[in-house]
Design a protein around this motif. Structure first.
Motif, PDB file in Angstrom:
ATOM      1  N   PRO A 245       0.925  -0.990  -0.498  1.00 58.52           N
ATOM      2  CA  PRO A 245      -0.171  -0.334  -0.240  1.00 58.52           C
ATOM      3  C   PRO A 245       0.841   0.922  -0.247  1.00 58.52           C
ATOM      4  O   PRO A 245       0.421   2.091   0.216  1.00 58.52           O
ATOM      5  N   PHE A 246       2.135   1.325  -0.731  1.00 57.39           N
ATOM      6  CA  PHE A 246       2.877   2.145  -0.634  1.00 57.39           C
ATOM      7  C   PHE A 246       3.983   2.357  -1.330  1.00 57.39           C
ATOM      8  O   PHE A 246       4.631   1.124  -1.643  1.00 57.39           O
ATOM      9  N   TYR A 247       4.194   3.230  -1.832  1.00 57.16           N
ATOM     10  CA  TYR A 247       6.023   3.352  -2.480  1.00 57.16           C
ATOM     11  C   TYR A 247       6.369   3.476  -1.262  1.00 57.16           C
ATOM     12  O   TYR A 247       6.494   3.546  -0.256  1.00 57.16           O
ATOM     13  N   HIS A 248       8.223   2.258  -2.183  1.00 54.75           N
ATOM     14  CA  HIS A 248       9.079   3.016  -1.050  1.00 54.75           C
ATOM     15  C   HIS A 248      10.565   2.869  -2.182  1.00 54.75           C
ATOM     16  O   HIS A 248      10.486   2.846  -2.877  1.00 54.75           O
ATOM     17  N   LYS A 249      11.642   3.644  -1.111  1.00 53.62           N
ATOM     18  CA  LYS A 249      12.870   3.078  -1.992  1.00 53.62           C
ATOM     19  C   LYS A 249      14.290   3.145  -0.556  1.00 53.62           C
ATOM     20  O   LYS A 249      13.492   3.069   0.700  1.00 53.62           O
ATOM     21  N   HIS A 250      15.321   2.958  -0.515  1.00 50.70           N
ATOM     22  CA  HIS A 250      16.238   2.322   0.282  1.00 50.70           C
ATOM     23  C   HIS A 250      16.673   3.627   0.437  1.00 50.70           C
ATOM     24  O   HIS A 250      17.577   4.206  -0.520  1.00 50.70           O
ATOM     25  N   GLN A 251      17.761   3.650   1.660  1.00 54.56           N
ATOM     26  CA  GLN A 251      19.427   4.349   1.291  1.00 54.56           C
ATOM     27  C   GLN A 251      20.338   4.338   0.839  1.00 54.56           C
ATOM     28  O   GLN A 251      21.257   5.110   0.148  1.00 54.56           O
ATOM     29  N   GLU A 252      20.709   3.042   1.470  1.00 51.89           N
ATOM     30  CA  GLU A 252      22.038   2.601   1.124  1.00 51.89           C
ATOM     31  C   GLU A 252      22.017   0.529   0.132  1.00 51.89           C
ATOM     32  O   GLU A 252      22.898   0.233  -0.692  1.00 51.89           O
TER      33      GLU A 252
END
Length: 148
Positions: free
Chosen positions: A59-66
């Motif tokens: 239910p959400f978009y996400h990405k990562h830092q590393e």
């Protein structure tokens, strides 16, 4: 479910059970996800086992830092979206996503769960792999009894 064997000096074992039983498990933000980092004492990656029910979606978009992520699809069918680009995924599909890739996933089947494994590791941290890190030992392989 999620039965642990006693951890040994050089290995650890987790028996999470069948993917079909993960639907009611909640670890983290979503149902159907089992994280293995803590139970296996992983030090270089996070791994999750996942079950997304029919017609369900993250239910959400996400990405990562590393961390880059590797999605390995084992059963079912779905659609992945990365940076606004949509593509189909199904048994045998693998998808690598860089940390900055904005992602989301949905199960497109009306009747079948989508089973997949996600592996997270720090981008550009792999310096050795099987052909440069593996060492073949000169000892015969034996089965049928545990080595103490």
């Amino acid at each position: 479910m999620n039965k642990l064997e006693p951890n040994q000096a050089n290995y650890s074992v987790n028996h999470a059970g069948a993917f079909s039983n993960f639907g009611n498990v909640t670890e983290g933000m979503l149902k159907g996800k089992i994280f293995l980092k803590d139970s296996l004492q992983l030090t270089s990656m996070e791994v999750s086992l996942n079950n997304l029910p029919p017609k369900a979606q993250v239910p959400f978009y996400h990405k990562h830092q590393e961390n880059e992520e590797l999605y390995i699809f084992l059963k079912g069918q779905g659609q992945f979206q990365v940076d606004g680009n949509e593509f189909d995924v199904f048994e045998g599909t693998s998808v690598r996503i860089a940390p900055d890739g904005v992602r989301v996933l949905q199960n497109t089947s009306a009747s079948e769960d989508l089973y997949f494994i996600v592996i997270q590791a720090k981008e550009n941290s792999l310096t050795q792999w099987v052909e440069t890190d593996g060492v073949i030992l000169e000892q015969p392989v034996k089965w049928g009894k545990s080595v103490e």
